[in-house]
Design a protein around this motif. Sequence first.
Motif, PDB file in Angstrom:
ATOM      1  N   PHE A 170       0.531  -7.285 -10.657  1.00 31.86           N
ATOM      2  CA  PHE A 170       0.482  -5.829 -10.670  1.00 31.86           C
ATOM      3  C   PHE A 170      -0.652  -5.321 -11.557  1.00 31.86           C
ATOM      4  O   PHE A 170      -0.748  -5.713 -12.724  1.00 31.86           O
ATOM      5  CB  PHE A 170       1.811  -5.255 -11.156  1.00 31.86           C
ATOM      6  N   PHE A 202       1.552   1.494 -11.070  1.00 30.19           N
ATOM      7  CA  PHE A 202       1.536   0.371 -10.129  1.00 30.19           C
ATOM      8  C   PHE A 202       1.917   0.819  -8.719  1.00 30.19           C
ATOM      9  O   PHE A 202       1.885  -0.005  -7.795  1.00 30.19           O
ATOM     10  CB  PHE A 202       2.543  -0.710 -10.553  1.00 30.19           C
ATOM     11  N   LEU A 204       4.933   1.321  -7.777  1.00 29.21           N
ATOM     12  CA  LEU A 204       5.911   0.245  -7.625  1.00 29.21           C
ATOM     13  C   LEU A 204       7.301   0.704  -8.036  1.00 29.21           C
ATOM     14  O   LEU A 204       7.479   1.341  -9.074  1.00 29.21           O
ATOM     15  CB  LEU A 204       5.482  -0.943  -8.505  1.00 29.21           C
ATOM     16  N   GLN A 220       6.338  -1.716  -3.111  1.00 28.17           N
ATOM     17  CA  GLN A 220       5.036  -1.236  -3.594  1.00 28.17           C
ATOM     18  C   GLN A 220       4.264  -0.638  -2.434  1.00 28.17           C
ATOM     19  O   GLN A 220       4.143  -1.242  -1.365  1.00 28.17           O
ATOM     20  CB  GLN A 220       4.236  -2.366  -4.238  1.00 28.17           C
TER      21      GLN A 220
END
Length: 355
Positions: A170, A202, A204, A220
């Motif tokens: 990441f 990120f 994410l 993600q």
Amino acid sequence: MLVHQYGVTLYDKKRATPGYTLFSRNGSDQVWLIDLDGEVVHDWKTRGGTTHFNYLRANGNLVVCERIDEGPPVISGKGGRICEYDWNGNVVWEHIDDHQHHDARRLENGNTVYIAWTKLTDEEARQVRGGVPGTEIDGVIYGDVIREVDPSGVVVWEFANNRADFFERFFINPLAPREEYGHANTISSMKNGDYLVSYRVFDLIVIISRQTDQIVWEYQNPKLGGQHDCQELENGNILVFANGHNVANSGPNHSEVWEIQRDSKEIVWRYSPKKNPLSFWSPHISGCQRLSTGNTLICEGGKGCIFEVTPEGDVVWEYINPFHGSHPATPNAQINWVFRAKRYARDSSEIQGRV
């Protein structure tokens, strides 16, 4: 664009979900509970800038993340004190960690889970990829730790992202600053006791097993654009505010709200305006909540706008925060930003008999 009307700007009484809406202005020391007409029915005065998450517990107590002066010199999301107030504004519990930021949740077992910064070592910082070069804070990068404490404040569990598997997989969005590795902005407990976490830079979202300390699910997508307020729905899907910030695409950036099916990772529902997607845009903060009627409450934080939409995307209630004030990020202007907002039914345990 000038905003010509604050407070309630639209109210479809037949389709809006009855209840009361809780919110605070970023940087304020006030939390407000309003009815659907926009009238303040209750408020709390806090001891610090209630810059981020606040919500009501089932007993009607208010949980607030308050800003204190001590701690890392990061402006975005800075907290430091988690405080619980009763309905009358009396402090019944608090925990101070000057590295705490953004989000915290009191748990049913009496523990509290929250997000905190952790200073990366020089060796760890060298492993951080991405971000705008030279945007560290005095050469320092702060990572994130998810920390759980017992009622007396003793740490009983931690999950930090200064790990080899994170550094390898990441990296920071190329347009984001390098002051934070992760910028976690949501910690949400799930039905099975695991934790759902949003890492903004990120793009994410992950589920961390409370039992094994491992990531057991991840999603993600660069089009999340620095997302906020991920949460588990009753059907097991994940609801999230996709800010759409720093997204490289063929069109202009704009925000959306997504419902993600966990197994397939398909977006099974999304909100975007039917006219002009750019009319819905908050590059930072913001949140969402699925209501009992199937409608969705949305906090367009950067505009201080809280609104409710049907599953078909029709807006049935809208409120623009009229309370402006100062904020460290905008020293020359007043803001009405709202980090998140939550709707509570009149007969809910949080409200019943109190209003």
